[in-house]
Design a protein around this motif. Structure first.
Motif, PDB file in Angstrom:
ATOM      1  N   ALA A 160      14.883  -8.736  -7.563  1.00 26.98           N
ATOM      2  CA  ALA A 160      15.524  -7.692  -6.971  1.00 26.98           C
ATOM      3  C   ALA A 160      15.544  -6.576  -8.016  1.00 26.98           C
ATOM      4  O   ALA A 160      15.611  -5.418  -7.501  1.00 26.98           O
ATOM      5  CB  ALA A 160      16.855  -8.155  -6.491  1.00 26.98           C
ATOM      6  N   SER A 161      15.529  -6.834  -9.444  1.00 33.53           N
ATOM      7  CA  SER A 161      15.636  -5.688 -10.301  1.00 33.53           C
ATOM      8  C   SER A 161      14.502  -5.105 -10.681  1.00 33.53           C
ATOM      9  O   SER A 161      14.567  -3.897 -11.314  1.00 33.53           O
ATOM     10  CB  SER A 161      16.255  -6.412 -11.556  1.00 33.53           C
ATOM     11  OG  SER A 161      15.382  -7.124 -12.271  1.00 33.53           O
ATOM     12  N   VAL A 162      13.316  -5.402  -9.968  1.00 30.80           N
ATOM     13  CA  VAL A 162      11.906  -4.619 -10.601  1.00 30.80           C
ATOM     14  C   VAL A 162      11.960  -3.339  -9.881  1.00 30.80           C
ATOM     15  O   VAL A 162      12.476  -3.185  -8.690  1.00 30.80           O
ATOM     16  CB  VAL A 162      10.998  -5.472  -9.894  1.00 30.80           C
ATOM     17  CG1 VAL A 162       9.714  -5.255  -9.747  1.00 30.80           C
ATOM     18  CG2 VAL A 162      10.741  -7.071 -10.858  1.00 30.80           C
ATOM     19  N   GLN A 163      11.430  -2.545 -10.472  1.00 34.61           N
ATOM     20  CA  GLN A 163      11.456  -1.043 -10.015  1.00 34.61           C
ATOM     21  C   GLN A 163       9.877  -0.595  -9.800  1.00 34.61           C
ATOM     22  O   GLN A 163       9.704   0.420  -9.233  1.00 34.61           O
ATOM     23  CB  GLN A 163      11.890  -0.172 -11.065  1.00 34.61           C
ATOM     24  CG  GLN A 163      13.599  -0.559 -10.917  1.00 34.61           C
ATOM     25  CD  GLN A 163      14.345   0.399 -12.074  1.00 34.61           C
ATOM     26  OE1 GLN A 163      13.846   1.592 -12.248  1.00 34.61           O
ATOM     27  NE2 GLN A 163      15.556   0.145 -12.093  1.00 34.61           N
ATOM     28  N   THR A 164       8.863  -1.412 -10.269  1.00 35.01           N
ATOM     29  CA  THR A 164       7.425  -0.725  -9.898  1.00 35.01           C
ATOM     30  C   THR A 164       6.657  -2.004  -9.401  1.00 35.01           C
ATOM     31  O   THR A 164       7.087  -3.064  -9.716  1.00 35.01           O
ATOM     32  CB  THR A 164       6.865  -0.152 -11.116  1.00 35.01           C
ATOM     33  OG1 THR A 164       6.716  -1.437 -12.008  1.00 35.01           O
ATOM     34  CG2 THR A 164       7.518   0.837 -11.823  1.00 35.01           C
ATOM     35  N   ALA A 165       5.747  -1.749  -8.463  1.00 35.90           N
ATOM     36  CA  ALA A 165       4.841  -2.796  -8.031  1.00 35.90           C
ATOM     37  C   ALA A 165       4.314  -3.715  -9.149  1.00 35.90           C
ATOM     38  O   ALA A 165       3.924  -4.801  -9.061  1.00 35.90           O
ATOM     39  CB  ALA A 165       3.738  -2.176  -7.178  1.00 35.90           C
TER      40      ALA A 165
ATOM     41  N   ARG B 251       0.920  -1.391  -0.044  1.00 32.11           N
ATOM     42  CA  ARG B 251       0.013   0.014   0.165  1.00 32.11           C
ATOM     43  C   ARG B 251       0.742   1.451   0.032  1.00 32.11           C
ATOM     44  O   ARG B 251       0.222   2.253  -0.609  1.00 32.11           O
ATOM     45  CB  ARG B 251      -0.734   0.012   1.167  1.00 32.11           C
ATOM     46  CG  ARG B 251      -2.065  -0.901   1.025  1.00 32.11           C
ATOM     47  CD  ARG B 251      -3.261  -0.770   2.244  1.00 32.11           C
ATOM     48  NE  ARG B 251      -2.690  -1.065   3.499  1.00 32.11           N
ATOM     49  CZ  ARG B 251      -2.355  -2.363   3.829  1.00 32.11           C
ATOM     50  NH1 ARG B 251      -2.927  -3.269   3.332  1.00 32.11           N
ATOM     51  NH2 ARG B 251      -2.230  -2.484   5.212  1.00 32.11           N
ATOM     52  N   ARG B 252       2.161   1.130   0.546  1.00 27.44           N
ATOM     53  CA  ARG B 252       2.941   2.425   0.653  1.00 27.44           C
ATOM     54  C   ARG B 252       3.773   2.410  -0.497  1.00 27.44           C
ATOM     55  O   ARG B 252       4.327   3.495  -0.845  1.00 27.44           O
ATOM     56  CB  ARG B 252       3.895   2.226   1.582  1.00 27.44           C
ATOM     57  CG  ARG B 252       3.228   2.371   3.186  1.00 27.44           C
ATOM     58  CD  ARG B 252       4.484   2.218   4.270  1.00 27.44           C
ATOM     59  NE  ARG B 252       4.085   2.548   5.457  1.00 27.44           N
ATOM     60  CZ  ARG B 252       4.486   2.268   6.577  1.00 27.44           C
ATOM     61  NH1 ARG B 252       5.709   1.832   6.609  1.00 27.44           N
ATOM     62  NH2 ARG B 252       3.968   2.400   7.734  1.00 27.44           N
ATOM     63  N   GLY B 253       3.683   1.401  -1.372  1.00 24.91           N
ATOM     64  CA  GLY B 253       4.458   1.440  -2.550  1.00 24.91           C
ATOM     65  C   GLY B 253       5.916   1.382  -2.082  1.00 24.91           C
ATOM     66  O   GLY B 253       6.927   1.719  -3.139  1.00 24.91           O
ATOM     67  N   ASP B 254       6.210   0.654  -1.311  1.00 29.31           N
ATOM     68  CA  ASP B 254       7.603   0.561  -0.676  1.00 29.31           C
ATOM     69  C   ASP B 254       8.321  -0.838  -1.135  1.00 29.31           C
ATOM     70  O   ASP B 254       8.476  -1.724  -0.768  1.00 29.31           O
ATOM     71  CB  ASP B 254       7.736   0.420   0.666  1.00 29.31           C
ATOM     72  CG  ASP B 254       9.281   0.380   1.497  1.00 29.31           C
ATOM     73  OD1 ASP B 254      10.182   0.507   0.751  1.00 29.31           O
ATOM     74  OD2 ASP B 254       8.950   0.555   2.648  1.00 29.31           O
ATOM     75  N   ILE B 255       8.627  -0.518  -2.622  1.00 28.85           N
ATOM     76  CA  ILE B 255       9.397  -1.708  -3.300  1.00 28.85           C
ATOM     77  C   ILE B 255      10.559  -2.230  -2.612  1.00 28.85           C
ATOM     78  O   ILE B 255      10.951  -3.392  -2.565  1.00 28.85           O
ATOM     79  CB  ILE B 255       9.309  -1.325  -5.065  1.00 28.85           C
ATOM     80  CG1 ILE B 255       8.258  -0.892  -5.626  1.00 28.85           C
ATOM     81  CG2 ILE B 255      10.123  -2.462  -5.705  1.00 28.85           C
ATOM     82  CD1 ILE B 255       7.024  -2.005  -5.498  1.00 28.85           C
ATOM     83  N   GLU B 256      11.377  -1.271  -2.281  1.00 30.68           N
ATOM     84  CA  GLU B 256      12.551  -1.314  -1.650  1.00 30.68           C
ATOM     85  C   GLU B 256      12.557  -2.213  -0.446  1.00 30.68           C
ATOM     86  O   GLU B 256      13.114  -3.346  -0.083  1.00 30.68           O
ATOM     87  CB  GLU B 256      13.536  -0.065  -1.347  1.00 30.68           C
ATOM     88  CG  GLU B 256      14.046   0.400  -2.652  1.00 30.68           C
ATOM     89  CD  GLU B 256      14.911   1.680  -2.563  1.00 30.68           C
ATOM     90  OE1 GLU B 256      15.114   1.899  -1.317  1.00 30.68           O
ATOM     91  OE2 GLU B 256      15.148   2.358  -3.318  1.00 30.68           O
ATOM     92  N   GLY B 257      11.434  -1.972   0.429  1.00 31.57           N
ATOM     93  CA  GLY B 257      11.212  -2.733   1.566  1.00 31.57           C
ATOM     94  C   GLY B 257      10.769  -4.089   1.271  1.00 31.57           C
ATOM     95  O   GLY B 257      11.045  -5.078   2.177  1.00 31.57           O
TER      96      GLY B 257
END
Length: 109
Positions: free
Chosen positions: A86-91, A45-51
């Protein structure tokens, strides 16, 4: 997506900590507290891809250790799949590599 993330974490932790003859690790096991569907749901929901990637990478690292590392065939393939995730940048891009990770982890259980 939250269910897929929780499933990947569960399969990784099963590889890392479940031993023959012991109780199986389940979704409500205390070891899953940082990897519950609700935790991943909050990150999504936060869009925290890195998390999300950080939590999955931690679980995959434990599974890699249980498989004998990246020098073993199973470990190399797991590392390759984890690298794609890990290389993905968007949800929106998470689904395909996440499904591949889940399917692979399920197959090697």
């Amino acid at each position: 997506m939250e269910l897929l993330l929780e499933t990947v974490a569960l399969f990784c932790l099963k590889l890392a900590y479940e031993t023959e003859g012991s109780s199986p690790i389940l979704r409500d096991d205390p070891i899953m507290s940082d990897y519950e569907r609700e935790v991943f749901g909050l990150l999504v929901r936060r869009g925290d891809i890195e998390g999300i990637q950080f939590r999955v990478a931690h679980c995959v690292g434990l599974a890699l250790d249980a498989l004998g590392g990246m020098d073993k065939p199973l470990g190399r393939e797991l590392r390759r799949l984890a690298g794609e995730f890990a290389s993905v940048q968007t949800a929106e891009q998470l689904d395909v590599p996440l499904i591949a990770l889940k399917d692979y982890l399920k197959d090697i259980q």
